[in-house]
Design a protein around this motif. Structure first.
Motif, mmCIF file in Angstrom:
data_model
loop_
_atom_site.group_PDB
_atom_site.id
_atom_site.type_symbol
_atom_site.label_atom_id
_atom_site.label_comp_id
_atom_site.label_asym_id
_atom_site.label_seq_id
_atom_site.Cartn_x
_atom_site.Cartn_y
_atom_site.Cartn_z
ATOM 1 N N ALA A 16 27.499 23.400 14.295
ATOM 2 C CA ALA A 16 26.566 24.293 13.594
ATOM 3 C C ALA A 16 25.120 23.810 13.733
ATOM 4 C CB ALA A 16 26.947 24.419 12.120
ATOM 5 N N ARG A 17 24.901 22.492 13.614
ATOM 6 C CA ARG A 17 23.531 21.974 13.740
ATOM 7 C C ARG A 17 23.022 22.096 15.175
ATOM 8 N NH1 ARG A 17 23.034 16.309 10.686
ATOM 9 N NH2 ARG A 17 25.076 15.910 11.566
ATOM 10 N N THR A 18 23.913 21.939 16.146
ATOM 11 C CA THR A 18 23.511 22.061 17.547
ATOM 12 C C THR A 18 23.210 23.518 17.895
ATOM 13 O OG1 THR A 18 24.899 20.140 18.035
ATOM 14 C CG2 THR A 18 24.141 21.443 19.907
ATOM 15 N N ALA A 37 19.430 32.718 31.815
ATOM 16 C CA ALA A 37 19.563 33.259 30.464
ATOM 17 C C ALA A 37 20.964 32.917 29.954
ATOM 18 C CB ALA A 37 19.354 34.764 30.474
ATOM 19 N N MET A 38 21.021 32.517 28.699
ATOM 20 C CA MET A 38 22.301 32.106 28.127
ATOM 21 C C MET A 38 22.694 33.050 26.996
ATOM 22 S SD MET A 38 23.162 29.486 29.913
ATOM 23 C CE MET A 38 24.461 28.684 28.996
ATOM 24 N N TYR A 44 29.030 28.981 24.085
ATOM 25 C CA TYR A 44 29.141 28.005 25.178
ATOM 26 C C TYR A 44 29.049 26.545 24.730
ATOM 27 C CZ TYR A 44 23.978 28.158 25.131
ATOM 28 O OH TYR A 44 22.670 28.119 24.768
ATOM 29 N N LEU A 45 28.488 26.279 23.569
ATOM 30 C CA LEU A 45 28.357 24.889 23.133
ATOM 31 C C LEU A 45 29.686 24.210 22.796
ATOM 32 C CD1 LEU A 45 25.035 24.963 21.105
ATOM 33 C CD2 LEU A 45 25.475 23.860 23.313
ATOM 34 N N PRO A 46 30.691 24.912 22.261
ATOM 35 C CA PRO A 46 31.958 24.210 22.016
ATOM 36 C C PRO A 46 32.536 23.578 23.288
ATOM 37 C CG PRO A 46 31.942 26.262 20.804
ATOM 38 C CD PRO A 46 30.724 26.288 21.711
ATOM 39 N N GLY A 47 32.469 24.285 24.404
ATOM 40 C CA GLY A 47 32.975 23.732 25.662
ATOM 41 C C GLY A 47 32.182 22.521 26.116
ATOM 42 N N GLY A 68 16.749 17.742 18.724
ATOM 43 C CA GLY A 68 16.950 17.495 20.143
ATOM 44 C C GLY A 68 18.370 17.043 20.388
ATOM 45 N N VAL A 69 18.854 17.274 21.595
ATOM 46 C CA VAL A 69 20.176 16.798 21.992
ATOM 47 C C VAL A 69 20.108 16.322 23.428
ATOM 48 C CG1 VAL A 69 21.606 18.173 20.407
ATOM 49 C CG2 VAL A 69 20.953 19.121 22.614
#
Length: 158
Positions: A16-18, A37-38, A44-47, A68-69
């Protein structure tokens, strides 16, 4: 007392924070990171965060919010690094700090070479590489640049 942002491990539990970080970033910043473009980052972040063998770090402000990540993703004989810093926090050295911290993880994992892909003319990535102050090798293919460095040159000394 003002505290500096801190870097901490992150992963699927912090989805959630990401996602929130990605949603606060401008289209230009996301384009710089993904080169296209995403869709909604929740798709897509879970993968990405569950990718086997990967290391994920978050830069957190004093409230614990992700600003940031950085991702370290093994790829055969080298390891890829990818960075994203929220627009309002860019230009403060956070990308360089993330890069060095991820290099430390890569060094500990036995990797020798770290690489990243970016778009030609991306001044923010060029600034990170300049501030890293290590030999960086580049190859250009069309509008894309692959930059790589020896991990032992990048990793923070302990």
């Amino acid at each position: 007392m003002r505290r500096e942002p801190r870097i901490a491990p992150t992963g699927p539990a912090d989805l959630a924070r990401t996602v929130a970080l990605h949603r606060r970033c401008s289209p230009q910043t996301l384009w710089s990171r993904y080169h296209r473009a995403m869709p909604d980052p929740a798709t897509y972040l879970p993968g990405l965060l569950n990718r086997p063998g990967s290391v994920h770090l978050a830069v957190q402000d004093v409230t614990g919010r992700h600003i940031g990540v950085g991702h370290l993703m093994p790829d055969h004989s080298a390891v890829e690094v990818a960075l994203l810093v929220e627009d309002d926090w860019q230009g403060r050295g956070l990308g360089t700090r993330l890069l060095r911290r991820l290099a430390g993880y890569a060094l500990g994992g036995g990797w020798e070479t770290l690489y990243g892909l970016f778009l030609s003319g991306d001044e923010r990535i060029d600034a990170i590489l300049r501030h890293a102050d290590v030999p960086v090798h580049r190859t250009r293919e069309g509008d894309s640049v692959t930059a790589w460095a020896r991990i032992r040159d990048l990793a923070p000394t302990r």
